[in-house]
Write a protein that holds these residues in place. Structure first.
Motif, PDB file in Angstrom:
ATOM      1  N   UNK A 108       0.866  -1.182   0.000  1.00  0.00           N
ATOM      2  CA  UNK A 108       0.000   0.000   0.000  1.00  0.00           C
ATOM      3  C   UNK A 108       0.894   1.221   0.000  1.00  0.00           C
ATOM      4  N   UNK A 109       0.605   2.185  -0.879  1.00  0.00           N
ATOM      5  CA  UNK A 109       1.467   3.354  -1.058  1.00  0.00           C
ATOM      6  C   UNK A 109       0.644   4.635  -0.922  1.00  0.00           C
ATOM      7  N   UNK A 110       1.207   5.630  -0.235  1.00  0.00           N
ATOM      8  CA  UNK A 110       0.616   6.972  -0.240  1.00  0.00           C
ATOM      9  C   UNK A 110       1.651   7.950  -0.785  1.00  0.00           C
ATOM     10  N   UNK A 111       1.165   9.000  -1.434  1.00  0.00           N
ATOM     11  CA  UNK A 111       2.043  10.014  -2.022  1.00  0.00           C
ATOM     12  C   UNK A 111       2.165  11.220  -1.094  1.00  0.00           C
ATOM     13  N   UNK A 112       3.293  11.895  -1.170  1.00  0.00           N
ATOM     14  CA  UNK A 112       3.485  13.111  -0.381  1.00  0.00           C
ATOM     15  C   UNK A 112       2.547  14.191  -0.891  1.00  0.00           C
ATOM     16  N   UNK A 113       1.862  14.849   0.019  1.00  0.00           N
ATOM     17  CA  UNK A 113       0.902  15.885  -0.369  1.00  0.00           C
ATOM     18  C   UNK A 113       0.969  17.039   0.621  1.00  0.00           C
ATOM     19  N   UNK A 114       0.305  18.108   0.312  1.00  0.00           N
ATOM     20  CA  UNK A 114       0.256  19.242   1.233  1.00  0.00           C
ATOM     21  C   UNK A 114      -0.697  18.911   2.377  1.00  0.00           C
ATOM     22  N   UNK A 115      -0.519  19.622   3.491  1.00  0.00           N
ATOM     23  CA  UNK A 115      -1.300  19.342   4.689  1.00  0.00           C
ATOM     24  C   UNK A 115      -1.996  20.613   5.150  1.00  0.00           C
ATOM     25  N   UNK A 116      -3.255  20.500   5.539  1.00  0.00           N
ATOM     26  CA  UNK A 116      -3.984  21.639   6.082  1.00  0.00           C
ATOM     27  C   UNK A 116      -3.307  22.085   7.375  1.00  0.00           C
ATOM     28  N   UNK A 117      -2.851  23.355   7.468  1.00  0.00           N
ATOM     29  CA  UNK A 117      -2.102  23.797   8.649  1.00  0.00           C
ATOM     30  C   UNK A 117      -2.936  23.838   9.926  1.00  0.00           C
ATOM     31  N   UNK A 176      -4.180  17.061   2.202  1.00  0.00           N
ATOM     32  CA  UNK A 176      -5.013  17.546   1.107  1.00  0.00           C
ATOM     33  C   UNK A 176      -4.833  16.667  -0.128  1.00  0.00           C
ATOM     34  N   UNK A 177      -5.649  16.903  -1.120  1.00  0.00           N
ATOM     35  CA  UNK A 177      -5.518  16.180  -2.383  1.00  0.00           C
ATOM     36  C   UNK A 177      -4.341  16.707  -3.197  1.00  0.00           C
ATOM     37  N   UNK A 178      -3.905  17.932  -2.898  1.00  0.00           N
ATOM     38  CA  UNK A 178      -2.842  18.568  -3.667  1.00  0.00           C
ATOM     39  C   UNK A 178      -1.479  17.954  -3.353  1.00  0.00           C
TER      40      UNK A 178
END
Length: 668
Positions: free
Chosen positions: A557-566, A572-574
């Motif tokens: 199972x893999x997750x991608x690095x993304x931006x985080x709501x501060x 986030x999806x971004x």
């Protein structure tokens, strides 16, 4: 006698105990009873033979030596407010008297649910002085999570930071038969309720309890009795209440401080959850032992404000779990990527010099590369200042594995990170890396006065890491079977970690028994090395989880690095800026995780598969090759349940949450 006086008198009698002996009588090295005592693992000579003392005696000694030095500092209304050791001690005594007046009995627990603050420390130490057992509850816990801990340790009084935490307790208070009072210490009450107090009310509540009454309770406490509870994070099963004695704390703090050069006036920043043993060891107990100062970060430290606090405080020591070091690395790399070509060239050159300087240092070479002064002037010292680490003497990490890539990155900045190894069950570090004695990726050498052995090593020297020393826990509260699983007949702690020593005595952790993936073919596979190898090959991957227990083949199972709501810390999806840059370099226009998954972006999927192919080529057997993988729509979070509060993967939870996704991978 009035009812309240009769009740208080009864509490006092229950708190009283024998005063004419140094240790409480004990025949066994372990106990699961909160009012039990243990035989200390004392040595005849050396550090293991030092006279045992209680945490209260250690505190009193520090007050005598450093009474006017600042102990605690917190920023309120834009100004730093400091508390001296003398004031700190007086406030802890006031809190202890209030606990007694509220009906806290000997060995009853006080739950603390809130972010790091002076009140957290005062409640913790005040509970110990009153003969109780403080226990931290993670602020991210649900109401049910709070109920589990509070009920398991029969909590008598609960300290909550604000209304948000109070609401959790109000949902469950009727299920807590031992609960006598709740204190909200952070904000004003929204509504008054019976047995609910503000911090000011609480601190005044015991004003009529005499010093002699409190001193009797303090004198009744022995170094080989329990003084606190720490609940495990539950990454490999249900949380367990680790019982730690006074001697566990005081002996280890003196030993660690001497080994690492902790000194009067050292400065640290408290931001990791105090429910975790690492934070208590570094923020509360070590400064108390040596006269250091603890500055409290803002509650949103992990949402972005930590570096601001570090710049203001400029600590002399700093510990971060691997994921935080990785985040700092990602931010620095993102800044570098937006620099001019000349700036990047200079930065790359300076890091090469910084790496050479770090290697010189750890190899015991006094001389520096000839161009170090220039590299430091142009780049390195500016990075140190930007991070607030320009006067830091010790950079440390622990709690989870850290990648070689991250260690080398910070060495190139001349910020060599020293690894520690330990568990809640040994109250903090057992092995420590030091600049004067260092091996990359090693957890260092065993502390003086402690012992480490490898149980049933294989041909390569890998086996279960077992520990011995005065810092080993008393047992798990009310869990005899679990305690006997952890401690063998001779009293060695079986950690469940797999490790080995090199010829020079440096310890390397290579896996975890309970995390082993055992395939349908019976192959035992440690997941961490495979996961870390893939993350190194494909730097856009945030988390990778190896799957394959009782399965015919391995998957991921893999997750991608993304931006985080501060604000919420929700991913986030971004995609993260460095991921977008990576994608663009490969020819992909993806800017969102959903873009990648919806179109099965051929460029990104190919990059991941090629990285996995390189990892598979290095596999020692066919069974250790990953055959299938999938990208999840969202990165892992603490609130989502996939990560512990110290950012470790909660594998059993992940298997449950993504059961359907995993089943799809194994459909033929």
């Amino acid at each position: 006698m009035p009812p309240t006086e009769r009740k208080f008198s009864t509490v006092l009698e229950k708190n009283k105990g024998p005063r004419d002996q140094t240790l409480a009588p004990a025949d066994s090295l372990w106990t699961t009873a909160r009012d039990g005592a243990v035989r200390l693992r004392m040595e005849e000579t050396g550090p293991g033979s030092e006279p045992p003392v209680t945490t209260i005696q250690m505190f009193q000694d520090t007050v005598q030596r450093f009474g006017n030095l600042p102990a605690l500092a917190v920023k309120r209304d834009g100004q730093w407010q400091t508390t001296t050791y003398l004031q700190y001690h007086q406030q802890c005594r006031a809190a202890a008297k209030s606990f007694l007046k509220l009906g806290l009995e000997r060995f009853q627990s006080v739950g603390i649910l809130g972010c790091n603050s002076p009140e957290w420390f005062i409640a913790d130490m005040g509970a110990i002085m009153a003969g109780g057992l403080p226990v931290g509850i993670y602020t991210t816990s649900s109401a049910d999570g709070c109920l589990y801990v509070a009920k398991n340790c029969s909590t008598s009084i609960l300290m909550v930071e604000d209304h948000q935490q109070l609401e959790k307790i109000l949902q469950i208070k009727d299920q807590l038969p031992h609960l006598k009072a709740i204190v909200q210490y952070g904000h004003e009450l929204k509504e008054k309720r019976p047995n609910l107090y503000t911090w000011k009310e609480f601190m005044r509540f015991g004003s009529d309890v005499t010093d002699s009454i409190l001193d009797d309770v303090i004198a009744s406490q022995k170094p080989n009795q329990c003084c606190m509870l720490v609940y495990t994070s539950g990454t490999t099963g249900g949380a367990k209440g680790v019982m730690l004695s006074h001697d566990n704390v005081t002996w280890l703090m003196k030993t660690v401080g001497k080994a690492t050069g902790v000194r009067e006036g050292d400065i640290g920043v408290s931001y990791l959850p105090l429910s975790h043993v690492a934070a208590q060891y570094l923020d509360l107990w070590l400064p108390m032992c040596f006269g250091g100062t603890t500055y409290f970060a803002k509650p949103d430290a992990l949402k972005g404000s930590l570096v601001d606090t570090l710049r203001e405080v400029r600590p002399t020591q700093f510990l971060a779990v691997p994921r935080i070091w990785e985040k700092i690395q990602e931010n620095l790399e993102a800044t570098d990527s937006t620099s001019s070509r000349i700036q990047r060239t200079i930065s790359t050159w300076a890091k090469g010099i910084g790496l050479a300087a770090s290697l010189h240092h750890v190899n015991g070479t006094r001389s520096m590369p000839w161009s170090y002064s220039l590299a430091n002037y142009l780049v390195l010292r500016k990075v140190h200042a930007r991070l607030g680490l320009d006067r830091c003497l010790r950079y440390q990490t622990g709690s989870a594995p850290i990648s070689k890539d991250t260690l080398e990155y910070f060495m190139a900045l001349n910020l060599p990170i020293m690894q520690l190894y330990g568990l809640s069950e040994n109250n903090g570090p057992h092995t420590i890396s030091m600049l004067s004695d260092f091996r990359l990726t090693s957890c260092g050498k065993t502390l003086t006065g402690c012992k480490t052995t490898i149980h049933m090593p294989d041909k390569d020297g890998n086996g279960e890491v077992c520990l011995w020393g005065r810092h080993l826990f008393m047992g798990y509260l009310n869990m005899e079977e679990k305690t006997m699983e952890a401690l063998d007949e001779e009293g060695w702690l079986h950690t469940g970690d797999i490790g080995k020593f090199d010829k020079d005595g440096f310890l390397y952790i290579t896996g975890r028994i309970k995390e082993l993936v055992i395939t349908a073919g019976g192959e035992n596979i440690p997941p961490v090395p495979i996961e870390e190898a893939l993350k190194k090959e494909v730097p856009i991957i945030s988390n990778a989880v190896l799957i394959g227990d009782k399965r015919k083949f391995l998957s991921m199972l893999i997750t991608l690095k993304c931006t985080v709501d501060p604000i919420t810390l929700e991913p986030k999806d971004e995609l993260a800026p460095d991921v977008i840059q990576f994608c663009q370099q490969l020819g992909s226009r993806a800017t969102r995780v959903s873009d990648v998954i919806r179109s099965k972006d051929p460029v990104i999927y190919k990059a991941i598969q090629e990285g996995l192919d390189r990892v598979n080529q290095r596999a020692v057997s066919r069974a250790q090759k990953v055959q299938k993988w999938t990208i999840l729509e969202k990165d892992f979070t603490v609130d989502g349940g996939e990560l512990s509060p110290t950012m470790k993967l909660k594998r059993f939870t992940i298997l449950s949450l993504y059961e359907k996704v995993i089943d799809e991978l194994y459909k033929m």
